[in-house]
Design a protein around this motif. Structure first.
Motif, PDB file in Angstrom:
ATOM      1  N   CYS A   1      59.931 -94.619 -77.005  1.00 59.24           N
ATOM      2  CA  CYS A   1      59.194 -95.781 -76.524  1.00 59.24           C
ATOM      3  C   CYS A   1      57.861 -95.944 -77.249  1.00 59.24           C
ATOM      4  N   PRO A   2      57.359 -97.184 -77.279  1.00 61.84           N
ATOM      5  CA  PRO A   2      56.026 -97.408 -77.853  1.00 61.84           C
ATOM      6  C   PRO A   2      54.969 -96.660 -77.048  1.00 61.84           C
ATOM      7  N   ASN A   3      53.940 -96.207 -77.736  1.00 58.17           N
ATOM      8  CA  ASN A   3      52.868 -95.457 -77.089  1.00 58.17           C
ATOM      9  C   ASN A   3      52.289 -96.260 -75.925  1.00 58.17           C
ATOM     10  N   GLY A   4      52.135 -95.610 -74.782  1.00 53.35           N
ATOM     11  CA  GLY A   4      51.555 -96.264 -73.627  1.00 53.35           C
ATOM     12  C   GLY A   4      52.573 -96.762 -72.611  1.00 53.35           C
ATOM     13  N   GLN A   5      53.842 -96.835 -73.009  1.00 52.21           N
ATOM     14  CA  GLN A   5      54.874 -97.328 -72.090  1.00 52.21           C
ATOM     15  C   GLN A   5      55.567 -96.210 -71.313  1.00 52.21           C
ATOM     16  N   GLU A   6      55.123 -94.979 -71.527  1.00 53.95           N
ATOM     17  CA  GLU A   6      55.753 -93.842 -70.848  1.00 53.95           C
ATOM     18  C   GLU A   6      55.752 -93.984 -69.322  1.00 53.95           C
TER      19      GLU A   6
ATOM     20  N   ASP B   1      54.454 -82.238 -83.003  1.00 53.83           N
ATOM     21  CA  ASP B   1      53.906 -83.419 -82.338  1.00 53.83           C
ATOM     22  C   ASP B   1      54.765 -83.824 -81.146  1.00 53.83           C
TER      23      ASP B   1
ATOM     24  N   PHE C   1      53.632 -83.636 -77.152  1.00 50.36           N
ATOM     25  CA  PHE C   1      53.766 -84.810 -76.299  1.00 50.36           C
ATOM     26  C   PHE C   1      54.546 -84.466 -75.026  1.00 50.36           C
TER      27      PHE C   1
END
Length: 86
Positions: free
Chosen positions: A22-27, A60, A64
């Motif tokens: 997913c795009p960063n921030g959509q977790e 990485d 995460f």
């Protein structure tokens, strides 16, 4: 703690793959969409996958997943808060 079934483990893995893709921030949205999967077993699976990623030279991705696992463990109350966590 009850044993995690194979199908549940596969659901955990699918959710982890969604988090990684997913795009960063959509977790949070991805996690909120599947609250039934957010439990101690999922946190444990996150750590196992992160360990695997470390051995596959993907630090990485591993960092995460450990971060997500730590945040979820706090939310689920899986380990006691320390005084410097505020």
């Amino acid at each position: 703690m009850e044993a995690v079934t194979e199908s549940r483990k596969n659901q955990y893995i699918d959710l982890i793959q969604q988090l990684l893709a997913c795009p960063n921030g959509q977790e949070p949205e991805i996690l909120d969409a599947q609250p039934d999967l957010i439990d101690a077993g999922f946190v444990q699976t996150l750590v196992q996958v992160a360990t695997m990623m470390t051995h596959e030279n993907n630090p990485d991705g591993a960092k995460f997943l450990i971060h997500v696992a730590r945040e979820l463990a706090k939310q689920l109350g899986l380990y006691p808060q320390t005084s410097n966590d505020q």
